[in-house]
Design an enzyme around this catalytic site. Structure first.
Site, PDB file in Angstrom:
ATOM      1  N   LEU A   1      10.784   1.367 -20.239  1.00  0.00           N
ATOM      2  CA  LEU A   1       9.558   2.351 -20.149  1.00  0.00           C
ATOM      3  C   LEU A   1       8.179   1.731 -20.010  1.00  0.00           C
ATOM      4  O   LEU A   1       7.359   2.245 -20.635  1.00  0.00           O
ATOM      5  CB  LEU A   1       9.566   3.268 -21.399  1.00  0.00           C
ATOM      6  CG  LEU A   1      11.015   3.886 -21.616  1.00  0.00           C
ATOM      7  CD1 LEU A   1      10.995   5.002 -22.895  1.00  0.00           C
ATOM      8  CD2 LEU A   1      11.369   4.712 -20.412  1.00  0.00           C
TER       9      LEU A   1
ATOM     10  N   SER B   1      11.813  -6.225  -0.564  1.00  0.00           N
ATOM     11  CA  SER B   1      10.823  -5.748  -0.071  1.00  0.00           C
ATOM     12  C   SER B   1      10.380  -6.324   1.115  1.00  0.00           C
ATOM     13  O   SER B   1      10.711  -7.576   1.248  1.00  0.00           O
ATOM     14  CB  SER B   1       9.521  -5.700  -0.948  1.00  0.00           C
ATOM     15  OG  SER B   1       8.358  -5.440  -0.464  1.00  0.00           O
TER      16      SER B   1
ATOM     17  N   THR C   1       7.715  -7.150   2.010  1.00  0.00           N
ATOM     18  CA  THR C   1       6.359  -8.056   1.565  1.00  0.00           C
ATOM     19  C   THR C   1       7.123  -9.363   2.003  1.00  0.00           C
ATOM     20  O   THR C   1       6.341 -10.454   2.277  1.00  0.00           O
ATOM     21  CB  THR C   1       6.370  -7.919   0.098  1.00  0.00           C
ATOM     22  OG1 THR C   1       6.142  -6.738  -0.188  1.00  0.00           O
ATOM     23  CG2 THR C   1       4.937  -8.693  -0.260  1.00  0.00           C
TER      24      THR C   1
ATOM     25  N   TYR D   1       3.636 -11.348  -6.707  1.00  0.00           N
ATOM     26  CA  TYR D   1       4.597 -10.141  -6.475  1.00  0.00           C
ATOM     27  C   TYR D   1       5.647 -10.399  -5.282  1.00  0.00           C
ATOM     28  O   TYR D   1       6.590 -10.484  -5.685  1.00  0.00           O
ATOM     29  CB  TYR D   1       3.925  -8.868  -6.466  1.00  0.00           C
ATOM     30  CG  TYR D   1       4.825  -7.849  -5.944  1.00  0.00           C
ATOM     31  CD1 TYR D   1       4.848  -7.308  -4.553  1.00  0.00           C
ATOM     32  CD2 TYR D   1       5.768  -7.012  -6.730  1.00  0.00           C
ATOM     33  CE1 TYR D   1       5.702  -6.358  -4.100  1.00  0.00           C
ATOM     34  CE2 TYR D   1       6.660  -6.195  -6.219  1.00  0.00           C
ATOM     35  CZ  TYR D   1       6.556  -5.954  -4.831  1.00  0.00           C
ATOM     36  OH  TYR D   1       7.583  -4.908  -4.188  1.00  0.00           O
TER      37      TYR D   1
ATOM     38  N   LYS E   1       9.641 -11.532  -5.092  1.00  0.00           N
ATOM     39  CA  LYS E   1      10.779 -11.232  -4.180  1.00  0.00           C
ATOM     40  C   LYS E   1      11.516 -12.115  -3.451  1.00  0.00           C
ATOM     41  O   LYS E   1      12.597 -12.139  -3.707  1.00  0.00           O
ATOM     42  CB  LYS E   1      10.172 -10.005  -3.270  1.00  0.00           C
ATOM     43  CG  LYS E   1       9.842  -8.703  -3.993  1.00  0.00           C
ATOM     44  CD  LYS E   1      10.890  -8.029  -4.828  1.00  0.00           C
ATOM     45  CE  LYS E   1      10.521  -6.542  -5.838  1.00  0.00           C
ATOM     46  NZ  LYS E   1      11.326  -6.158  -6.472  1.00  0.00           N
TER      47      LYS E   1
HETATM   48  C1  WQD Z   1      -0.398   1.016   1.923  1.00  0.00           C
HETATM   49  C2  WQD Z   1      -1.692   1.159   3.055  1.00  0.00           C
HETATM   50  C3  WQD Z   1      -3.730   0.014   2.100  1.00  0.00           C
HETATM   51  C4  WQD Z   1      -4.520   2.428  -1.399  1.00  0.00           C
HETATM   52  C5  WQD Z   1       2.907  -2.362  -1.633  1.00  0.00           C
HETATM   53  C6  WQD Z   1       3.572  -3.352  -1.926  1.00  0.00           C
HETATM   54  C7  WQD Z   1       5.286  -2.974  -1.406  1.00  0.00           C
HETATM   55  C8  WQD Z   1       5.707  -1.821  -2.161  1.00  0.00           C
HETATM   56  C9  WQD Z   1       4.480  -0.507  -1.886  1.00  0.00           C
HETATM   57  C10 WQD Z   1       6.309  -1.510  -4.447  1.00  0.00           C
HETATM   58  C11 WQD Z   1      -2.614  -0.231   3.071  1.00  0.00           C
HETATM   59  C12 WQD Z   1      -3.942   1.250   2.426  1.00  0.00           C
HETATM   60  C13 WQD Z   1      -3.952   1.943  -0.115  1.00  0.00           C
HETATM   61  C14 WQD Z   1      -6.030   3.350  -1.020  1.00  0.00           C
HETATM   62  C15 WQD Z   1      -5.826   2.726   1.203  1.00  0.00           C
HETATM   63  N1  WQD Z   1       5.564  -2.054  -3.646  1.00  0.00           N
HETATM   64  N2  WQD Z   1      -4.476   2.074   1.228  1.00  0.00           N
HETATM   65  N3  WQD Z   1      -6.452   3.120   0.151  1.00  0.00           N
HETATM   66  O1  WQD Z   1       0.285  -2.487   0.106  1.00  0.00           O
HETATM   67  O2  WQD Z   1       1.703  -1.559   1.846  1.00  0.00           O
HETATM   68  O3  WQD Z   1       2.781  -2.155  -0.022  1.00  0.00           O
HETATM   69  O4  WQD Z   1       3.102  -1.217  -2.346  1.00  0.00           O
HETATM   70  O5  WQD Z   1       7.400  -1.020  -4.022  1.00  0.00           O
HETATM   71  O6  WQD Z   1       6.225  -4.075  -1.915  1.00  0.00           O
HETATM   72  O7  WQD Z   1       3.842  -4.501  -1.069  1.00  0.00           O
HETATM   73  O8  WQD Z   1       1.245  -0.278   0.036  1.00  0.00           O
HETATM   74  O9  WQD Z   1       0.391   2.000  -0.748  1.00  0.00           O
HETATM   75  O10 WQD Z   1      -0.694  -0.202  -1.496  1.00  0.00           O
HETATM   76  O11 WQD Z   1      -0.885   0.400   0.981  1.00  0.00           O
HETATM   77  O12 WQD Z   1      -6.456   2.435   2.473  1.00  0.00           O
HETATM   78  O13 WQD Z   1      -6.540   3.736  -2.092  1.00  0.00           O
HETATM   79  O14 WQD Z   1      -2.790   2.163   2.283  1.00  0.00           O
HETATM   80  O15 WQD Z   1      -4.777  -0.903   2.359  1.00  0.00           O
HETATM   81  O16 WQD Z   1      -2.861  -0.397   4.389  1.00  0.00           O
HETATM   82  P1  WQD Z   1       1.337  -1.747   0.372  1.00  0.00           P
HETATM   83  P2  WQD Z   1      -0.181   0.450  -0.528  1.00  0.00           P
END
Ligand code: WQD
Length: 344
Positions: free
Chosen positions: A35, A127, A129, A152, A156
């Site tokens: 949690l 991921s 990633t 992070y 992975k």
């Molecule tokens: C997506 C896009 C941001 C927020 C990460 C991890 C992945 C998974 C999901 C866990 C990017 C843009 C974001 C904002 C924005 N993690 N953005 N304004 O970084 O692709 O993936 O989270 O499960 O493994 O790597 O996801 O949603 O943070 O970003 O413009 O306020 O949205 O720059 O291009 P990301 P995200």
């Protein structure tokens, strides 16, 4: 006798949706969660959706004795789906040791306990990633693993190697590594969904919180990238479609249908969408106007990544079916539900 599946992180975003789909497919589910990034009432909401209350143990996967006791309490667990992990890219840069300890020790404990308790197989939550910025798009499972952009992402990559090395050592277990792209949306009932602690790091929760007025404005992190509209491109997959992929992968393990003892699948839609395209799709599909501004780039962001899901489509017989408009409507319905129930 129902087959017993242990789901770590089962009160979390992807975990809770996967528990629902496992129960819908006739499995008995035991949830283990500490949690740290979810709430126990997810168990109540899962029961409201399926009519079946999963067993729930509040245990930290890093607690070897605590995990051993769970396996002893629920004999005959056949498979494990391991979601429990710290997952905020930015936070991992600030607190690398927390991420290495939590994400690596939790998996090591589980792999150590599996043979002792006769658990056949594990699905590991990996991921996209691990690919970093792919040289070729869409990205396939054969793409090279690149140097991680964050602790992070590195956890992975290391965890995938830990699984491979453990299986290669002769441990009597098998594994499926599912490489997620960007899971978004919420269950159609709006009883479960993404509920990050504090200020959301990910795009969709920040977007829906802006749309409902919790946040004043959404920042688009850069529109000067080498993409058609200058904003970053991702493969946004409906969380329920992702959950269904886990059920199919688990059945594949338990039926002994794996072609190798460790298999890897990209779990994405195969379609890339930019941040600006997503914003416009949200406005069109919900009728809700979004207040956003273009700001500077976010450190560590990959410019563009989307999946080639052909292997999962063909081998698992699974495909992400949900149109992005429906997915975004589900995210909005969840945000409205949170407001109506006084949660947010
Ligand atoms: C997506 C896009 C941001 C927020 C990460 C991890 C992945 C998974 C999901 C866990 C990017 C843009 C974001 C904002 C924005 N993690 N953005 N304004 O970084 O692709 O993936 O989270 O499960 O493994 O790597 O996801 O949603 O943070 O970003 O413009 O306020 O949205 O720059 O291009 P990301 P995200």
């Amino acid at each position: 006798m129902k087959q017993r599946i242990l789901v770590t992180g089962g009160t979390g975003f992807i975990g809770s949706h996967t528990v629902v789909e496992l129960q819908n497919s006739g499995y008995e589910v035991i949830i283990v969660d500490n949690l740290s990034n979810s709430k126990a009432d997810a168990v109540d909401h899962i029961e409201q959706i399926t009519g079946i209350r999963p067993a729930f143990e509040q245990v930290d996967c890093c607690d070897l004795e605590g995990m051993d006791a769970v396996f002893a309490k629920y004999p005959g667990i056949q498979g494990i789906i391991h979601f429990a992990a710290s997952k905020a890219v930015g936070e991992s840069v600030q607190k690398p040791l927390l991420y290495y300890r939590n994400n690596l020790v939790s998996l090591i404990n589980i792999l150590e306990l599996m043979p002792k308790h006769g658990v056949k197989g594990i699905i590991f939550s990996s991921s996209c990633t691990v690919y970093g910025q792919p040289d070729v798009l869409p990205v396939t499972e054969e793409a090279p693993i690149k140097k991680a952009e964050s602790p992070y992402g590195n956890t992975k990559q290391i965890n995938e190697e830990i699984v491979r090395d453990t299986v290669a050592s002769g441990a009597p277990i098998s594994a499926v590594l599912l490489r997620y792209f960007n899971p978004i949306g919420a269950h159609p009932t709006a009883l479960i969904g993404e509920l990050p602690n504090g200020v959301p790091q990910n795009l969709i929760p920040f977007l829906t919180q802006t749309a409902i007025g919790i946040r004043e404005k959404l920042s688009v992190f850069g529109d000067d990238y080498d993409t058609p509209d200058g904003s970053c491109i991702r493969d946004y997959i409906y969380v329920v479609d992702l959950a269904k992929a886990h059920v199919i992968a688990m059945q594949r393990i338990l039926d002994g249908k794996q072609k190798e003892k460790v298999e890897v699948f990209n779990v994405g839609t195969g379609r890339g969408l930019s941040v600006l395209e997503l914003i416009h799709a949200f406005e069109e599909s919900t009728g809700v106007k979004l207040n956003y501004q273009i700001t500077g780039r976010r450190a560590g962001d990959i410019v563009k990544v989307w999946a080639d899901p052909t292997l999962a489509n063909n081998e698992l017989g699974w495909k992400a079916e949900t149109p992005i408009e429906d997915t975004l409507r589900s995210a909005w319905k969840w945000q409205v539900h949170l407001r109506e129930t006084g949660v947010q």
